[in-house]
Design an enzyme around this catalytic site. Structure first.
Site, PDB file in Angstrom:
ATOM      1  N   THR A 156       0.600  33.474   3.461  1.00 29.88           N
ATOM      2  CA  THR A 156       1.097  34.665   4.164  1.00 29.88           C
ATOM      3  C   THR A 156       0.138  35.819   3.920  1.00 29.88           C
ATOM      4  O   THR A 156      -0.572  35.844   2.914  1.00 29.88           O
ATOM      5  CB  THR A 156       2.507  35.067   3.680  1.00 29.88           C
ATOM      6  OG1 THR A 156       2.949  36.204   4.420  1.00 29.88           O
ATOM      7  CG2 THR A 156       2.527  35.419   2.201  1.00 29.88           C
ATOM      8  N   GLY A 209      11.678  45.370  10.583  1.00 28.62           N
ATOM      9  CA  GLY A 209      11.991  44.520  11.736  1.00 28.62           C
ATOM     10  C   GLY A 209      13.293  44.925  12.423  1.00 28.62           C
ATOM     11  O   GLY A 209      13.517  46.096  12.727  1.00 28.62           O
ATOM     12  N   TYR A 210      14.168  43.944  12.639  1.00 30.69           N
ATOM     13  CA  TYR A 210      15.415  44.165  13.379  1.00 30.69           C
ATOM     14  C   TYR A 210      16.569  44.628  12.476  1.00 30.69           C
ATOM     15  O   TYR A 210      17.710  44.685  12.923  1.00 30.69           O
ATOM     16  CB  TYR A 210      15.832  42.861  14.074  1.00 30.69           C
ATOM     17  CG  TYR A 210      14.840  42.349  15.090  1.00 30.69           C
ATOM     18  CD1 TYR A 210      14.936  42.705  16.432  1.00 30.69           C
ATOM     19  CD2 TYR A 210      13.801  41.502  14.719  1.00 30.69           C
ATOM     20  CE1 TYR A 210      14.042  42.231  17.385  1.00 30.69           C
ATOM     21  CE2 TYR A 210      12.891  41.012  15.659  1.00 30.69           C
ATOM     22  CZ  TYR A 210      13.017  41.381  16.982  1.00 30.69           C
ATOM     23  OH  TYR A 210      12.117  40.912  17.914  1.00 30.69           O
ATOM     24  N   ASP A 211      16.290  44.954  11.223  1.00 33.34           N
ATOM     25  CA  ASP A 211      17.359  45.290  10.271  1.00 33.34           C
ATOM     26  C   ASP A 211      18.332  46.370  10.760  1.00 33.34           C
ATOM     27  O   ASP A 211      19.542  46.238  10.548  1.00 33.34           O
ATOM     28  CB  ASP A 211      16.764  45.708   8.915  1.00 33.34           C
ATOM     29  CG  ASP A 211      16.334  44.513   8.091  1.00 33.34           C
ATOM     30  OD1 ASP A 211      16.726  43.379   8.436  1.00 33.34           O
ATOM     31  OD2 ASP A 211      15.610  44.709   7.103  1.00 33.34           O
ATOM     32  N   LYS A 217      20.425  43.111   0.212  1.00 33.25           N
ATOM     33  CA  LYS A 217      19.993  42.282   1.348  1.00 33.25           C
ATOM     34  C   LYS A 217      19.505  40.910   0.866  1.00 33.25           C
ATOM     35  O   LYS A 217      19.916  39.877   1.394  1.00 33.25           O
ATOM     36  CB  LYS A 217      18.886  43.003   2.134  1.00 33.25           C
ATOM     37  CG  LYS A 217      18.358  42.172   3.291  1.00 33.25           C
ATOM     38  CD  LYS A 217      17.201  42.844   4.023  1.00 33.25           C
ATOM     39  CE  LYS A 217      16.476  41.824   4.890  1.00 33.25           C
ATOM     40  NZ  LYS A 217      15.275  42.354   5.551  1.00 33.25           N
ATOM     41  N   ASP A 248       8.464  30.913   8.168  1.00 33.11           N
ATOM     42  CA  ASP A 248       8.574  31.567   9.464  1.00 33.11           C
ATOM     43  C   ASP A 248      10.035  31.949   9.670  1.00 33.11           C
ATOM     44  O   ASP A 248      10.936  31.201   9.268  1.00 33.11           O
ATOM     45  CB  ASP A 248       8.091  30.649  10.588  1.00 33.11           C
ATOM     46  CG  ASP A 248       7.688  31.441  11.827  1.00 33.11           C
ATOM     47  OD1 ASP A 248       7.370  32.637  11.708  1.00 33.11           O
ATOM     48  OD2 ASP A 248       7.687  30.863  12.922  1.00 33.11           O
ATOM     49  N   THR A 249      10.238  33.110  10.272  1.00 33.29           N
ATOM     50  CA  THR A 249      11.600  33.636  10.457  1.00 33.29           C
ATOM     51  C   THR A 249      11.812  34.056  11.896  1.00 33.29           C
ATOM     52  O   THR A 249      10.889  34.555  12.529  1.00 33.29           O
ATOM     53  CB  THR A 249      11.805  34.864   9.542  1.00 33.29           C
ATOM     54  OG1 THR A 249      11.749  34.456   8.184  1.00 33.29           O
ATOM     55  CG2 THR A 249      13.158  35.526   9.801  1.00 33.29           C
TER      56      THR A 249
HETATM   57  P1  ITT Z   1       3.709  36.428   8.192  1.00 30.17           P
HETATM   58  O1  ITT Z   1       2.371  37.047   7.927  1.00 30.17           O
HETATM   59  O2  ITT Z   1       4.266  35.824   6.940  1.00 30.17           O
HETATM   60  O3  ITT Z   1       3.693  35.449   9.355  1.00 30.17           O
HETATM   61  P2  ITT Z   1       5.571  38.040   9.876  1.00 30.17           P
HETATM   62  O4  ITT Z   1       5.700  39.523   9.926  1.00 30.17           O
HETATM   63  O5  ITT Z   1       5.141  37.330  11.125  1.00 30.17           O
HETATM   64  O6  ITT Z   1       4.700  37.658   8.584  1.00 30.17           O
HETATM   65  P3  ITT Z   1       8.049  36.468   9.875  1.00 30.17           P
HETATM   66  O7  ITT Z   1       7.404  35.328  10.551  1.00 30.17           O
HETATM   67  O8  ITT Z   1       8.792  36.203   8.625  1.00 30.17           O
HETATM   68  O9  ITT Z   1       7.011  37.607   9.478  1.00 30.17           O
HETATM   69  O10 ITT Z   1       9.045  37.185  10.867  1.00 30.17           O
HETATM   70  C1  ITT Z   1       8.808  37.324  12.260  1.00 30.17           C
HETATM   71  C2  ITT Z   1       9.472  38.595  12.757  1.00 30.17           C
HETATM   72  O11 ITT Z   1      10.901  38.488  12.605  1.00 30.17           O
HETATM   73  C3  ITT Z   1       9.075  39.849  12.004  1.00 30.17           C
HETATM   74  O12 ITT Z   1       7.911  40.441  12.558  1.00 30.17           O
HETATM   75  C4  ITT Z   1      10.311  40.735  12.190  1.00 30.17           C
HETATM   76  O13 ITT Z   1      10.288  41.378  13.448  1.00 30.17           O
HETATM   77  C5  ITT Z   1      11.451  39.723  12.190  1.00 30.17           C
HETATM   78  N1  ITT Z   1      12.033  39.577  10.842  1.00 30.17           N
HETATM   79  C6  ITT Z   1      11.720  38.633   9.926  1.00 30.17           C
HETATM   80  N2  ITT Z   1      12.435  38.806   8.799  1.00 30.17           N
HETATM   81  C7  ITT Z   1      13.220  39.885   9.017  1.00 30.17           C
HETATM   82  C8  ITT Z   1      14.180  40.571   8.243  1.00 30.17           C
HETATM   83  O14 ITT Z   1      14.467  40.202   7.006  1.00 30.17           O
HETATM   84  N3  ITT Z   1      14.788  41.629   8.768  1.00 30.17           N
HETATM   85  C9  ITT Z   1      14.520  42.047  10.019  1.00 30.17           C
HETATM   86  N4  ITT Z   1      13.610  41.465  10.819  1.00 30.17           N
HETATM   87  C10 ITT Z   1      12.967  40.384  10.328  1.00 30.17           C
END
Ligand code: ITT
Length: 196
Positions: free
Chosen positions: A8, A152-154, A175, A69-70
């Protein structure tokens, strides 16, 4: 000491996991292994993307590795933004545009149909073995932003089990205790510490 790479570029995620595993396992960043590559993330599922990133590092550096990935999955939008959560509004990592798009698409949708979940998948590659860990948290998308914590979307996600506040109205500790990533990470750490 066991060494493992976390694929990451997100320093916040790295700090978080280092705090949890303590001195028992050395978690290396991409910078620690001199990797500046733009690692592809072009799968159409969270599992696929997590695996691509971990596989890339494992193949190139021959090291044990994990990646996550999230996505935010909104039922009334057929699971969107899902794997496209980071760039849903058109610009990568622009949270305000991402939330604006979600709120616009959900305009007029009643609260009981605004169900959603955050889902995190972690892919771990140790030697030839691939293991995945999933964490999720169910909630609702509100009609406007509440709170300024988190990212993010929090501000528009209200987890069901917290009884009212959005993720952006909770401390990081509150959280993490119920979040998608907190839950997936706890499973990963239990596996890593158990397998030491
Ligand atoms: P990497 O470098 O690790 O890929 P990333 O910012 O792309 O970092 P993620 O893949 O974990 O992070 O998440 C993709 C998106 O989902 C991220 O840009 C946020 O918009 C949203 N997201 C992820 N986790 C979140 C959280 O805990 N709360 C709110 N939004 C979240």
């Amino acid at each position: 000491m066991k060494q493992i790479v976390f694929a990451t570029n997100n320093a916040h995620k790295l700090d978080e996991i280092r705090q949890i595993v303590g001195d028992s396992i050395q978690v290396l960043s991409l910078a620690d292994i001199d990797c500046n590559d733009d690692i592809p993330e072009d799968a159409d599922t969270l599992d696929g993307n997590a695996l691509i990133k971990a596989q890339y590092i494992h193949d190139k550096y021959g090291m044990d590795c994990f990646s996550d990935d999230t996505g935010l999955e909104i039922d009334a939008l057929g699971g969107e933004p899902g794997v496209y959560s980071a760039r849903y509004g058109g610009v990568a990592h622009d949270s305000e545009r991402n939330m604006d798009k979600v709120l616009a698409k959900l305009e007029g949708v009643p609260m009981e149909q605004r169900t959603a979940r955050f889902r995190t998948v972690i892919a771990l590659i140790e030697g030839d073995t691939v293991t995945t860990f999933e964490g999720k948290v169910e909630g609702h998308i509100l009609t406007e932003r509440h709170g300024t914590e988190g990212f993010g979307y929090d501000p528009i996600f209200q987890p069901n089990e917290a009884g009212g506040p959005t993720f952006a109205e909770m401390t990081a500790q509150q959280k993490n205790a119920i979040s998608h990533r907190g839950r997936a990470t706890a499973k990963l750490v239990a596996h890593l510490l158990g397998a030491r």
